[in-house]
Design a protein around this motif. Structure first.
Motif, PDB file in Angstrom:
ATOM      1  N   ALA A  59      -0.614   1.761   0.763  1.00 56.33           N
ATOM      2  CA  ALA A  59      -0.826   1.182   2.083  1.00 56.33           C
ATOM      3  C   ALA A  59      -2.133   1.687   2.705  1.00 56.33           C
ATOM      4  O   ALA A  59      -2.828   2.533   2.132  1.00 56.33           O
ATOM      5  CB  ALA A  59       0.356   1.520   2.993  1.00 56.33           C
ATOM      6  N   HIS A  60      -2.437   1.186   3.895  1.00 56.58           N
ATOM      7  CA  HIS A  60      -3.690   1.527   4.569  1.00 56.58           C
ATOM      8  C   HIS A  60      -3.806   3.022   4.836  1.00 56.58           C
ATOM      9  O   HIS A  60      -4.874   3.610   4.666  1.00 56.58           O
ATOM     10  CB  HIS A  60      -3.779   0.747   5.884  1.00 56.58           C
ATOM     11  CG  HIS A  60      -5.091   0.881   6.573  1.00 56.58           C
ATOM     12  ND1 HIS A  60      -6.261   0.366   6.054  1.00 56.58           N
ATOM     13  CD2 HIS A  60      -5.429   1.468   7.753  1.00 56.58           C
ATOM     14  CE1 HIS A  60      -7.260   0.630   6.874  1.00 56.58           C
ATOM     15  NE2 HIS A  60      -6.787   1.301   7.913  1.00 56.58           N
ATOM     16  N   GLY A  61      -2.720   3.647   5.241  1.00 61.08           N
ATOM     17  CA  GLY A  61      -2.751   5.064   5.592  1.00 61.08           C
ATOM     18  C   GLY A  61      -2.584   6.002   4.420  1.00 61.08           C
ATOM     19  O   GLY A  61      -2.055   7.116   4.570  1.00 61.08           O
TER      20      GLY A  61
ATOM     21  N   HIS B 140      -9.167   1.870  -2.360  1.00 61.36           N
ATOM     22  CA  HIS B 140      -8.401   0.930  -1.532  1.00 61.36           C
ATOM     23  C   HIS B 140      -7.064   0.645  -2.190  1.00 61.36           C
ATOM     24  O   HIS B 140      -6.982   0.483  -3.407  1.00 61.36           O
ATOM     25  CB  HIS B 140      -9.177  -0.380  -1.374  1.00 61.36           C
ATOM     26  CG  HIS B 140      -9.039  -1.029  -0.035  1.00 61.36           C
ATOM     27  ND1 HIS B 140     -10.054  -1.075   0.891  1.00 61.36           N
ATOM     28  CD2 HIS B 140      -7.989  -1.654   0.555  1.00 61.36           C
ATOM     29  CE1 HIS B 140      -9.649  -1.713   1.977  1.00 61.36           C
ATOM     30  NE2 HIS B 140      -8.393  -2.089   1.797  1.00 61.36           N
ATOM     31  N   GLY B 141      -6.020   0.565  -1.390  1.00 57.88           N
ATOM     32  CA  GLY B 141      -4.712   0.167  -1.879  1.00 57.88           C
ATOM     33  C   GLY B 141      -4.568  -1.343  -1.864  1.00 57.88           C
ATOM     34  O   GLY B 141      -5.041  -2.005  -0.940  1.00 57.88           O
ATOM     35  N   ASP B 142      -3.896  -1.900  -2.880  1.00 61.63           N
ATOM     36  CA  ASP B 142      -3.767  -3.360  -2.926  1.00 61.63           C
ATOM     37  C   ASP B 142      -2.629  -3.886  -2.051  1.00 61.63           C
ATOM     38  O   ASP B 142      -2.417  -5.091  -1.957  1.00 61.63           O
ATOM     39  CB  ASP B 142      -3.638  -3.862  -4.365  1.00 61.63           C
ATOM     40  CG  ASP B 142      -2.335  -3.467  -5.040  1.00 61.63           C
ATOM     41  OD1 ASP B 142      -1.485  -2.806  -4.399  1.00 61.63           O
ATOM     42  OD2 ASP B 142      -2.152  -3.829  -6.222  1.00 61.63           O
ATOM     43  N   ASP B 143      -1.906  -2.977  -1.367  1.00 60.97           N
ATOM     44  CA  ASP B 143      -0.891  -3.397  -0.395  1.00 60.97           C
ATOM     45  C   ASP B 143      -1.301  -2.988   1.013  1.00 60.97           C
ATOM     46  O   ASP B 143      -0.463  -2.669   1.852  1.00 60.97           O
ATOM     47  CB  ASP B 143       0.482  -2.823  -0.752  1.00 60.97           C
ATOM     48  CG  ASP B 143       1.609  -3.497   0.031  1.00 60.97           C
ATOM     49  OD1 ASP B 143       1.483  -4.708   0.317  1.00 60.97           O
ATOM     50  OD2 ASP B 143       2.601  -2.833   0.370  1.00 60.97           O
TER      51      ASP B 143
ATOM     52  N   ALA C 130     -10.028   2.538   2.165  1.00 54.99           N
ATOM     53  CA  ALA C 130      -9.372   1.482   2.942  1.00 54.99           C
ATOM     54  C   ALA C 130     -10.282   1.036   4.083  1.00 54.99           C
ATOM     55  O   ALA C 130      -9.854   0.891   5.223  1.00 54.99           O
ATOM     56  CB  ALA C 130      -8.020   1.968   3.464  1.00 54.99           C
ATOM     57  N   ALA C 131     -11.538   0.816   3.756  1.00 49.48           N
ATOM     58  CA  ALA C 131     -12.582   0.682   4.769  1.00 49.48           C
ATOM     59  C   ALA C 131     -12.851  -0.768   5.161  1.00 49.48           C
ATOM     60  O   ALA C 131     -12.610  -1.700   4.395  1.00 49.48           O
ATOM     61  CB  ALA C 131     -13.864   1.340   4.269  1.00 49.48           C
TER      62      ALA C 131
ATOM     63  N   TYR D 226       1.290   2.413   7.508  1.00 51.79           N
ATOM     64  CA  TYR D 226       1.743   3.235   6.373  1.00 51.79           C
ATOM     65  C   TYR D 226       2.661   2.467   5.425  1.00 51.79           C
ATOM     66  O   TYR D 226       3.243   3.066   4.515  1.00 51.79           O
ATOM     67  CB  TYR D 226       2.465   4.489   6.885  1.00 51.79           C
ATOM     68  CG  TYR D 226       1.573   5.426   7.654  1.00 51.79           C
ATOM     69  CD1 TYR D 226       0.561   6.143   7.017  1.00 51.79           C
ATOM     70  CD2 TYR D 226       1.727   5.594   9.031  1.00 51.79           C
ATOM     71  CE1 TYR D 226      -0.266   6.995   7.723  1.00 51.79           C
ATOM     72  CE2 TYR D 226       0.908   6.460   9.740  1.00 51.79           C
ATOM     73  CZ  TYR D 226      -0.086   7.158   9.083  1.00 51.79           C
ATOM     74  OH  TYR D 226      -0.913   8.015   9.788  1.00 51.79           O
ATOM     75  N   GLY D 227       2.784   1.166   5.640  1.00 51.50           N
ATOM     76  CA  GLY D 227       3.674   0.379   4.794  1.00 51.50           C
ATOM     77  C   GLY D 227       5.143   0.653   5.035  1.00 51.50           C
ATOM     78  O   GLY D 227       5.990   0.339   4.197  1.00 51.50           O
TER      79      GLY D 227
END
Length: 274
Positions: free
Chosen positions: A253-255, A221-224, A120-121, A165-166
């Protein structure tokens, strides 16, 4: 507490646990080495040596006024790896830490590095420019700085309870403990480091750094991801890397190193052993 002193006199706190092949973790903004707890314990129990530091101005490291830029971040990481005389290390960076890892390898070379992972960079470049039309407008990051200056505590609470964290998504089940731990880590660090760090993570262009790296790099990477949008980050980084592999996580999510740690840890282990 174990620390090293950099050339400009900054005390950098670090954890160094276990024996075996070293895995070095670089955390995201505005957190600390504690954000890697789920990974540190997992890889320690799988026979690795695990190392994580608090970036300058963050966590337990010196809350200095200056040096909150990617050059200093990379040099601090280089100082740590040299102090510990690491060889064959795997470097794992999340969010801003992903930029730190990329810049460190490009700036200091690959003699101590076996592989790298960026999760998630922020690379290649977060801010919108003529050359990067898919980036986020600079006004977004200006607002981040304004909120850090106005009420950092509330801003950190809102990020953790929402997009990081979504937890703002329909059907999400927020963990109060996770939210409070994010807030705790953020408030341990210095406001000046966090204020300047927003420019460092949003305006640093890592394009040429990515092109220089030859060791295998896993791009996760997460797509959300609502913090570092997927389309303008991971696929572009993977294309720029000579030996990059893109792994996309639907709905993450990012986290995700925290909320999806079993999946992330298993994939990290498979990549490191491959």
């Amino acid at each position: 507490m174990p620390t090293i002193s950099t050339n400009d006199g900054v005390e950098i706190f670090y954890k160094d646990w276990g024996k075996g092949q070293p895995i070095v973790f670089s955390h995201g903004w505005p957190l600390s080495a504690d954000d890697w707890d789920a990974q540190m314990l997992f890889f320690l129990n799988n026979g690795f040596r695990v190392i994580a530091h608090d970036r300058r101005g963050h966590g337990r490291s010196s809350q200095v006024a200056d040096g909150h830029d990617m050059d200093h971040y990379a040099d601090d990481l280089a100082a740590l790896t040299a102090h510990l005389d690491l060889k064959g290390a795997v470097h794992v960076g999340h969010s801003t830490g992903g930029g730190e890892v990329v810049h460190y390898i490009a700036r200091h070379g690959e003699s101590r590095v076996a592989k790298a992972v960026i999760i998630a960079a922020v690379p290649p470049l977060m801010v919108q420019t003529q050359a990067n039309p898919g980036g986020l407008p600079k006004a977004v990051f200006d607002d981040f700085q304004a909120q850090v200056a106005a009420n950092r505590s509330q801003f950190y609470r809102d990020i953790a309870a929402g997009p990081f964290y979504g937890y703002n998504r329909p059907g999400a089940k927020p963990s109060e403990a996770v939210i409070q731990n994010w807030w705790r880590q953020g408030m341990m660090g210095g406001a000046k480091a966090h204020y300047d760090g927003i420019v460092a993570f949003s305006q640093t262009d890592f394009t040429e750094d990515l092109k220089k790296i030859t060791v295998p790099v896993l791009v996760m990477h997460g797509d959300d991801d609502q913090i570092v949008p997927y389309e303008d980050s991971a696929p572009l980084s993977a294309k720029l890397l000579k030996n990059g592999t893109l792994k996309t996580y639907k709905g993450f999510a990012h986290g995700m190193p925290t909320t999806e740690s079993p999946t992330i840890n298993a994939d990290l282990l498979a990549f490191i052993k491959s």
